[in-house]
Design a protein around this motif. Structure first.
Motif, PDB file in Angstrom:
ATOM      1  N   ASN A   1      13.722  37.749  55.954  1.00 24.03           N
ATOM      2  CA  ASN A   1      13.429  37.859  57.416  1.00 24.03           C
ATOM      3  C   ASN A   1      13.460  36.551  58.220  1.00 24.03           C
ATOM      4  O   ASN A   1      14.186  36.623  59.218  1.00 24.03           O
ATOM      5  N   ALA A   2      13.349  35.483  57.615  1.00 25.89           N
ATOM      6  CA  ALA A   2      13.612  34.076  58.016  1.00 25.89           C
ATOM      7  C   ALA A   2      15.034  33.790  58.124  1.00 25.89           C
ATOM      8  O   ALA A   2      15.536  32.967  58.986  1.00 25.89           O
ATOM      9  N   MET A   3      15.842  34.352  57.371  1.00 25.11           N
ATOM     10  CA  MET A   3      17.370  34.549  57.222  1.00 25.11           C
ATOM     11  C   MET A   3      17.984  35.116  58.254  1.00 25.11           C
ATOM     12  O   MET A   3      19.039  34.787  58.537  1.00 25.11           O
ATOM     13  N   LEU A   4      17.398  36.138  58.785  1.00 22.66           N
ATOM     14  CA  LEU A   4      18.149  37.262  59.502  1.00 22.66           C
ATOM     15  C   LEU A   4      18.823  36.506  60.724  1.00 22.66           C
ATOM     16  O   LEU A   4      17.939  35.809  61.478  1.00 22.66           O
ATOM     17  N   GLY A   5      20.120  36.483  60.829  1.00 20.23           N
ATOM     18  CA  GLY A   5      20.895  36.171  61.993  1.00 20.23           C
ATOM     19  C   GLY A   5      21.265  34.609  61.767  1.00 20.23           C
ATOM     20  O   GLY A   5      21.630  34.106  62.969  1.00 20.23           O
ATOM     21  N   ARG A   6      20.825  34.233  60.885  1.00 19.42           N
ATOM     22  CA  ARG A   6      21.024  32.726  60.687  1.00 19.42           C
ATOM     23  C   ARG A   6      21.962  32.272  59.594  1.00 19.42           C
ATOM     24  O   ARG A   6      22.470  31.029  59.398  1.00 19.42           O
ATOM     25  N   ALA A   7      22.349  33.125  58.490  1.00 23.71           N
ATOM     26  CA  ALA A   7      23.052  33.004  57.505  1.00 23.71           C
ATOM     27  C   ALA A   7      23.531  34.031  56.794  1.00 23.71           C
ATOM     28  O   ALA A   7      23.255  35.038  57.025  1.00 23.71           O
ATOM     29  N   ASP A   8      24.554  33.708  55.915  1.00 23.48           N
ATOM     30  CA  ASP A   8      25.338  34.849  55.354  1.00 23.48           C
ATOM     31  C   ASP A   8      24.468  35.049  53.954  1.00 23.48           C
ATOM     32  O   ASP A   8      24.733  36.265  53.397  1.00 23.48           O
ATOM     33  N   LYS A   9      23.998  33.929  53.181  1.00 23.53           N
ATOM     34  CA  LYS A   9      23.488  34.262  52.077  1.00 23.53           C
ATOM     35  C   LYS A   9      22.226  33.466  51.955  1.00 23.53           C
ATOM     36  O   LYS A   9      22.169  32.318  52.746  1.00 23.53           O
ATOM     37  N   GLY A  10      21.298  33.588  50.849  1.00 25.68           N
ATOM     38  CA  GLY A  10      20.201  32.832  50.606  1.00 25.68           C
ATOM     39  C   GLY A  10      19.789  32.695  49.156  1.00 25.68           C
ATOM     40  O   GLY A  10      20.336  33.407  48.364  1.00 25.68           O
ATOM     41  N   ILE A  11      19.180  31.348  48.935  1.00 30.48           N
ATOM     42  CA  ILE A  11      18.952  31.308  47.521  1.00 30.48           C
ATOM     43  C   ILE A  11      17.495  30.921  47.332  1.00 30.48           C
ATOM     44  O   ILE A  11      17.216  29.985  48.332  1.00 30.48           O
ATOM     45  N   PHE A  12      16.908  31.178  46.615  1.00 32.82           N
ATOM     46  CA  PHE A  12      15.458  31.042  46.347  1.00 32.82           C
ATOM     47  C   PHE A  12      15.476  30.606  44.896  1.00 32.82           C
ATOM     48  O   PHE A  12      15.629  31.246  43.931  1.00 32.82           O
ATOM     49  N   ILE A  13      14.924  29.386  45.000  1.00 27.55           N
ATOM     50  CA  ILE A  13      14.878  28.504  43.697  1.00 27.55           C
ATOM     51  C   ILE A  13      13.329  28.353  43.505  1.00 27.55           C
ATOM     52  O   ILE A  13      12.622  27.878  44.155  1.00 27.55           O
ATOM     53  N   THR A  14      12.956  28.507  41.983  1.00 28.56           N
ATOM     54  CA  THR A  14      11.445  28.220  41.678  1.00 28.56           C
ATOM     55  C   THR A  14      11.601  27.452  40.326  1.00 28.56           C
ATOM     56  O   THR A  14      12.372  27.825  39.517  1.00 28.56           O
ATOM     57  N   THR A  15      10.467  26.755  40.056  1.00 26.31           N
ATOM     58  CA  THR A  15      10.129  26.362  38.747  1.00 26.31           C
ATOM     59  C   THR A  15       9.388  27.160  37.974  1.00 26.31           C
ATOM     60  O   THR A  15       9.043  26.967  36.546  1.00 26.31           O
ATOM     61  N   GLY A  16       9.135  28.491  38.195  1.00 28.97           N
ATOM     62  CA  GLY A  16       8.620  29.364  37.864  1.00 28.97           C
ATOM     63  C   GLY A  16       9.184  30.761  37.630  1.00 28.97           C
ATOM     64  O   GLY A  16      10.256  30.338  37.240  1.00 28.97           O
ATOM     65  N   TYR A  17       8.821  31.788  37.989  1.00 23.22           N
ATOM     66  CA  TYR A  17       9.714  32.710  37.556  1.00 23.22           C
ATOM     67  C   TYR A  17       9.459  34.034  38.767  1.00 23.22           C
ATOM     68  O   TYR A  17       8.650  33.828  39.501  1.00 23.22           O
TER      69      TYR A  17
END
Length: 131
Positions: A60-76
């Protein structure tokens, strides 16, 4: 890690005022094609997974702002989070968990120093141990 993998113009957002986005970058595929990419990072100890709702909030935060997203975590990621990231008809989100992150650091040797280890070959020493 992002710069090592071809991301350009990397900008981090202000802490607390990020609107669900930790950074913005451009991934240039070739001189004609580039993608605007947003990323979100979570430092977790592995007790609790990233949930579907967190992926949805990021999208939802990405919408209209970017072509793609990456979610990175030290967890799973939970199974529901993985399904949400790959849902059809919405902007795609790449998931990078602890294991994938470690693999990426190993591949680029970023911040790592190679160490040689040895194992004892017991069979070699058996002939010396006979009395």
């Amino acid at each position: 890690m992002l710069r090592e993998n071809g991301f350009e113009n990397l900008r981090l957002t202000s802490r607390g005022k990020d609107g669900g986005i930790d950074g913005i970058s451009t991934l240039r595929i070739n001189p004609f094609v580039s993608f605007k990419v947003l990323f979100q990072c979570k430092r977790y100890n592995g007790k609790y997974p990233i949930k579907r709702e967190q992926i949805g909030d990021f999208r939802n935060a990405m919408l209209g702002r970017a072509d793609k997203g990456i979610f990175i975590t030290t967890g799973y990621f939970s199974a529901d989070a993985e399904r949400e990231a790959n849902r059809e008809g919405v902007p795609p989100i790449e998931l990078v968990d602890c294991e994938k992150l470690i693999e990426m650091f190993e591949k680029t040797e970023l911040g790592l120093k190679a160490v040689t280890t040895y194992e004892i070959e017991l069979q070699f020493f058996e002939k010396y141990m006979k009395i």
